[in-house]
Design an enzyme around this catalytic site. Structure first.
Site, PDB file in Angstrom:
ATOM      1  N   GLU A   1      21.726  78.369 -12.719  1.00 45.28           N
ATOM      2  CA  GLU A   1      22.677  77.686 -13.394  1.00 45.28           C
ATOM      3  C   GLU A   1      23.651  77.875 -12.746  1.00 45.28           C
ATOM      4  OE1 GLU A   1      22.234  76.300 -16.929  1.00 45.28           O
ATOM      5  OE2 GLU A   1      19.907  75.925 -16.806  1.00 45.28           O
TER       6      GLU A   1
ATOM      7  N   ARG B   1      13.882  74.737 -19.896  1.00 46.84           N
ATOM      8  CA  ARG B   1      14.169  75.902 -19.019  1.00 46.84           C
ATOM      9  C   ARG B   1      13.944  75.819 -17.533  1.00 46.84           C
ATOM     10  NH1 ARG B   1      17.725  76.206 -22.311  1.00 46.84           N
ATOM     11  NH2 ARG B   1      18.899  78.395 -23.420  1.00 46.84           N
TER      12      ARG B   1
ATOM     13  N   HIS C   1      22.934  70.498 -17.929  1.00 48.64           N
ATOM     14  CA  HIS C   1      23.191  71.295 -19.226  1.00 48.64           C
ATOM     15  C   HIS C   1      23.908  71.284 -20.821  1.00 48.64           C
ATOM     16  CE1 HIS C   1      21.321  75.956 -20.796  1.00 48.64           C
ATOM     17  NE2 HIS C   1      21.226  74.840 -21.261  1.00 48.64           N
TER      18      HIS C   1
END
Length: 336
Positions: free
Chosen positions: A275, A247, A294
């Site tokens: 993000e 993360r 991601h």
């Protein structure tokens, strides 16, 4: 087992489960109820769907299974989470009622470990710089220059793995044939456990200072917030690569930007805060950054592995009373 309920919206169920998975469940002699809603279910909708269920399948977008929902399913025995972390759906009330919980996190993490291996190989091989040179400067493999001198093979390189959860363990297993020196940082492990993975257990400062590739695979916890800070980034070797597949919060991104601007290190970032990063963010423009958006975990066809695991988990539970992916409340404080 008389009634199985799928709580996720139809858009999630169809992405994660193949028709054959649902067919196998339906043919097992139970009543199968699949949410046909096109959006994530609200708590009220979940309570309605779950009524009378013996087994519930959950995934992304499902609400917390709180008392008001669980009261509608007094015979509920099992929650099968066809996704990663169960934290978005579990409550203490579940375990208080003796309901068992399983997660497909181990399957999801295989993709993360595989992505980590791929990024490790191409980072050491200096693929990012080579690709640009070959496009613009007629660079080719026989040239002897600074670009070629920065190429490293896996053999004999030092790889640092931060976190020995599902993803970290799979990554270390994949690294075994490559002849790397493997450093591991995980406060939950003993040296003997690290030895079993072929890794040297070290503190985080040592790992950052010695590794040619530093791979972040630790869970997002209060204890891991910005664990890769300015000091540890400064300790990284000239030409080393930071790979973050955990993360964004685990890295002090302002400190990372400062270090990247110096040109000493490179970064492969699958995750950021926020993000996605803003259009003018340095991560989008610095030449020594690779953003992957991601995609490290299960994507597209990879999601079907989660559905298959959850389906098979149901049959394991029904026939043998065991669960390969069982989650216990005592482990939540160390899980992502």
């Amino acid at each position: 087992m008389r009634k199985i309920v799928f709580l996720p919206g139809k858009h999630v169920t169809e992405r994660v489960f193949l028709p054959e998975h649902l067919e196998a469940l339906e043919n097992s002699g139970i009543e199968l109820i699949v949410n046909q809603g096109t959006a994530n279910p609200t708590s009220e909708e979940a309570a309605e769907w779950i009524a009378g269920a013996d087994v519930v399948f959950t995934s992304w977008g499902c609400p917390l299974l709180e008392k008001a929902i669980l009261d509608r399913a007094p015979n509920l025995k099992l929650v099968l989470h066809a996704a990663g972390s169960v934290k978005p759906v579990v409550t203490p009330e579940l375990w208080a009622r003796g309901i068992r919980v399983s997660s497909a996190a181990s399957v999801l993490s295989r993709g993360v470990g595989e992505t980590a291996l791929g990024l490790t190989i191409v980072s050491l091989k200096n693929i990012w710089e080579i690709t640009q040179k070959a496009r613009t400067e007629n660079w080719w493999g026989y040239r002897s220059d600074g670009t070629r001198s920065r190429i490293r093979e896996m053999y004999g390189s030092t790889v640092g793995c931060i976190g020995a959860g599902h993803a970290g363990r799979h990554y270390m297993e994949l690294l075994r044939p490559y002849g790397v020196r493997l450093l591991l940082n995980d406060p939950t492990l003993t040296r003997e456990q690290a030895d079993a993975w072929g890794a040297e257990l070290v503190d985080l400062d040592t790992l950052c200072a010695r590794a040619d590739v530093v791979t972040v695979l630790a869970p997002e916890l209060p204890e891991t917030y910005r664990m890769i800070d300015a000091g540890r980034l400064e300790r990284m070797k000239e030409g080393a690569t930071l790979i973050n597949l955990a993360r964004g919060s685990l890295v002090d991104e302002e400190a990372l930007i400062a270090e990247l601007k110096r040109g000493r290190i490179r970064a492969c970032l699958d995750v950021t805060v926020p993000e996605p990063p803003p259009a003018d963010h340095p991560f989008r423009t610095l030449p020594n950054v690779v953003l992957t958006g991601h995609i490290a975990g299960a994507v597209n066809n990879g999601l079907h592995a989660l559905g298959r695991f959850a389906m098979e988990e149901y049959f394991r539970f029904r026939e043998e009373g065991c669960l390969a992916g069982e989650v216990l409340p005592s482990s939540l404080n160390t899980k992502a």
